[in-house]
Design a protein around this motif. Structure first.
Motif, mmCIF file in Angstrom:
data_model
loop_
_atom_site.group_PDB
_atom_site.id
_atom_site.type_symbol
_atom_site.label_atom_id
_atom_site.label_comp_id
_atom_site.label_asym_id
_atom_site.label_seq_id
_atom_site.Cartn_x
_atom_site.Cartn_y
_atom_site.Cartn_z
ATOM 1 N N THR A 193 0.851 -1.193 0.000
ATOM 2 C CA THR A 193 0.000 0.000 0.000
ATOM 3 C C THR A 193 0.883 1.239 0.000
ATOM 4 O OG1 THR A 193 -1.625 -1.207 1.310
ATOM 5 C CG2 THR A 193 -1.844 1.192 1.245
ATOM 6 N N ARG A 194 0.693 2.110 -0.976
ATOM 7 C CA ARG A 194 1.492 3.336 -1.044
ATOM 8 C C ARG A 194 0.931 4.386 -0.090
ATOM 9 N NH1 ARG A 194 -0.234 5.413 -5.328
ATOM 10 N NH2 ARG A 194 -1.157 7.246 -4.326
ATOM 11 N N ILE A 195 1.719 4.794 0.856
ATOM 12 C CA ILE A 195 1.349 5.893 1.738
ATOM 13 C C ILE A 195 2.231 7.073 1.375
ATOM 14 C CG2 ILE A 195 1.175 6.705 4.121
ATOM 15 C CD1 ILE A 195 -0.845 4.494 3.309
ATOM 16 N N ASP A 196 1.607 8.163 0.988
ATOM 17 C CA ASP A 196 2.355 9.319 0.495
ATOM 18 C C ASP A 196 2.853 10.224 1.605
ATOM 19 O OD1 ASP A 196 1.877 9.141 -2.595
ATOM 20 O OD2 ASP A 196 -0.087 8.794 -1.675
ATOM 21 N N VAL A 197 2.052 10.359 2.648
ATOM 22 C CA VAL A 197 2.393 11.272 3.736
ATOM 23 C C VAL A 197 2.057 10.637 5.068
ATOM 24 C CG1 VAL A 197 2.011 13.573 4.741
ATOM 25 C CG2 VAL A 197 1.912 13.270 2.255
ATOM 26 N N VAL A 198 2.948 10.792 6.020
ATOM 27 C CA VAL A 198 2.657 10.423 7.408
ATOM 28 C C VAL A 198 2.648 11.719 8.207
ATOM 29 C CG1 VAL A 198 3.327 9.069 9.405
ATOM 30 C CG2 VAL A 198 3.778 8.190 7.099
ATOM 31 N N ASN A 199 1.470 12.074 8.656
ATOM 32 C CA ASN A 199 1.225 13.356 9.310
ATOM 33 C C ASN A 199 1.139 13.116 10.819
ATOM 34 O OD1 ASN A 199 0.317 15.931 9.984
ATOM 35 N ND2 ASN A 199 -1.793 15.487 9.398
ATOM 36 N N ILE A 200 2.128 13.561 11.556
ATOM 37 C CA ILE A 200 2.142 13.297 12.988
ATOM 38 C C ILE A 200 1.529 14.456 13.777
ATOM 39 C CG2 ILE A 200 3.994 11.608 13.052
ATOM 40 C CD1 ILE A 200 5.978 13.875 13.636
ATOM 41 N N MET A 201 0.769 14.106 14.792
ATOM 42 C CA MET A 201 0.118 15.093 15.661
ATOM 43 C C MET A 201 1.090 15.490 16.762
ATOM 44 S SD MET A 201 -3.757 13.606 15.888
ATOM 45 C CE MET A 201 -3.330 11.864 16.081
ATOM 46 N N LEU B 203 12.373 10.936 2.117
ATOM 47 C CA LEU B 203 11.763 10.599 3.406
ATOM 48 C C LEU B 203 11.165 11.831 4.058
ATOM 49 C CD1 LEU B 203 14.487 8.151 4.764
ATOM 50 C CD2 LEU B 203 12.232 7.534 3.863
ATOM 51 N N TRP B 204 11.900 12.919 4.063
ATOM 52 C CA TRP B 204 11.355 14.153 4.639
ATOM 53 C C TRP B 204 10.129 14.633 3.864
ATOM 54 C CZ3 TRP B 204 11.923 16.049 9.254
ATOM 55 C CH2 TRP B 204 13.072 15.753 9.992
ATOM 56 N N ALA B 205 10.103 14.353 2.551
ATOM 57 C CA ALA B 205 8.951 14.749 1.734
ATOM 58 C C ALA B 205 7.720 13.905 2.027
ATOM 59 C CB ALA B 205 9.304 14.668 0.251
ATOM 60 N N MET B 206 7.861 12.874 2.853
ATOM 61 C CA MET B 206 6.718 12.081 3.300
ATOM 62 C C MET B 206 6.147 12.587 4.627
ATOM 63 S SD MET B 206 7.863 8.121 2.603
ATOM 64 C CE MET B 206 6.263 7.486 3.210
ATOM 65 N N VAL B 207 6.783 13.574 5.222
ATOM 66 C CA VAL B 207 6.437 14.013 6.574
ATOM 67 C C VAL B 207 5.407 15.145 6.567
ATOM 68 C CG1 VAL B 207 7.337 15.108 8.678
ATOM 69 C CG2 VAL B 207 8.652 13.299 7.536
ATOM 70 N N GLY B 208 4.437 15.014 7.440
ATOM 71 C CA GLY B 208 3.523 16.105 7.747
ATOM 72 C C GLY B 208 3.525 16.319 9.249
ATOM 73 N N VAL B 209 3.287 17.541 9.679
ATOM 74 C CA VAL B 209 3.152 17.821 11.109
ATOM 75 C C VAL B 209 1.869 18.603 11.347
ATOM 76 C CG1 VAL B 209 5.612 17.727 11.656
ATOM 77 C CG2 VAL B 209 4.605 19.917 10.957
#
Length: 349
Positions: free
Chosen positions: A221-229, A268-274
């Motif tokens: 499964t392709r996950i484009d962004v992991v957005n951490i709270m 990898l950083w381009a997959m990050v959300g905050v």
């Protein structure tokens, strides 16, 4: 996220024209009709959450705050065991162009768009998150395809926390369904991105969030962004919240590097959300994101090239309740109205 806690000019002209045409198609299409994405999510985007469950119109909030992109919270089932997605878990707000269709039209006409989010604290604690509630992968897939087709979406977010982090069957169903939707989208000439919004510790994901991503990899499964709270740490101590954002994101990137070993550091950083919580979060004053922190987070995000800055939530972006923790309608600190929105919106590329 939590409704309540424990929790360029030619190119630009062409893009605007495409957005307007897609918006027109959306407004004249029946529910479920195929509408191709009006916009592609920018490489860098500020997309704060809007509390649709409070009756707020996302396009109105975006216009008032000067924001182009918003995340719409939330979609879930009306009751446990259901396989039907409704906005805010209300059967009176089904997936239909008559529900929020005009909001998407307005957002696109203004040069932005919306990102629907499924789940959230309430859904994740009442078994009404879609993949927790519905035991049929094909039915989950069908609901996601309907959602994407009805609104012509370019990204869908899944807010997974609390009980949903330990529901291994739900985690597996959700990732299998996303993979099927990705195949369906590709065969229909669509590109739809998928993000996971997950809770975090100050040093990165806990075991639950990591399990969600490991299962995604196992299911191709392709996950484009992991957005951490990046709030509500509940460690019993105080935190400098901008610093905690940086350490949490670094921990996430380290974990992503293990899961996606062929990706470069920049990828990898381009997959990050905050996702930040302006002001005093649910834990209280020891976890206060200040106006100075907002500028620090912005500069850091630019330097790292993260995909997304978000916040919980737009309705909190005012100084109407100094000293109050975890309010849905104000930040709890002294600030000008829309300060955080104005600080972070330039991140949208």
């Amino acid at each position: 996220m939590r409704p309540t806690a424990p929790l360029r000019a030619t190119a630009a002209t062409a893009a605007t024209t495409l957005a307007l045409l897609a918006a027109l198609a959306l407004s004249s299409s029946p529910a479920g009709a195929a509408v191709h994405p009006a916009t592609t999510v920018p490489t860098h985007v500020f997309a704060p959450y809007v509390e649709t469950y409070n009756g707020d119109d996302p396009a109105t909030i975006a216009s008032k705050s000067g924001v182009k992109w918003v995340s719409l919270a939330f979609l879930q089932t009306a009751k446990a065991g259901s396989c039907t997605l409704d906005w805010n878990g209300s059967t009176s707000q089904p997936i239909s162009s008559s529900v929020y269709g005009s909001s998407f039209t307005a957002l696109r006409a203004a040069g932005g768009d919306g990102i629907p989010s499924l789940g959230g604290y309430t859904a994740d604690t009442t078994n009404t998150e879609l993949a927790d509630s519905c035991t049929s992968v094909s039915s989950i897939t069908s609901q996601l395809e309907k959602l994407i087709s009805t609104y012509g979406l370019s990204r869908v977010d899944f807010d997974v926390e609390q009980n949903s982090l330990t529901n291994s069957a739900g985690i597996d169903r959700r990732n299998k369904a996303i993979a099927q939707v990705e195949s369906w989208a590709a065969s229909n000439g669509r590109h739809v991105e998928f993000s996971y919004t997950l809770p975090t510790n100050t040093d990165g994901l806990d075991s639950g969030g990591t399990a969600v991503l490991k299962n995604a990899v196992a299911n191709h499964t392709r996950i484009d962004v992991v957005n951490i709270m990046t709030f509500d740490y509940y460690t019993g101590g105080s935190h400098e919240m901008a610093t905690a954002t940086e350490t949490a994101a670094q921990g996430l990137v380290t974990e992503l590097g293990k899961l996606y070993p062929t990706k470069s550091s920049a990828q990898l950083w381009a997959m990050v959300g905050v996702t930040e919580m302006p002001g005093i979060d649910d834990y209280g004053k020891p976890e206060t994101l200040t106006t100075a922190d907002a500028k620090t987070v912005y500069t850091w995000a630019v330097s790292k090239g993260v995909d997304e800055i978000s916040m919980w939530a737009s309705e909190r972006d005012n100084g109407g309740c100094p000293g109050t923790a975890g309010s849905d309608s104000c930040s709890g600190i002294s600030q000008s109205t829309w300060y955080f929105s104005h600080t972070w919106e330039p991140y949208t590329s």
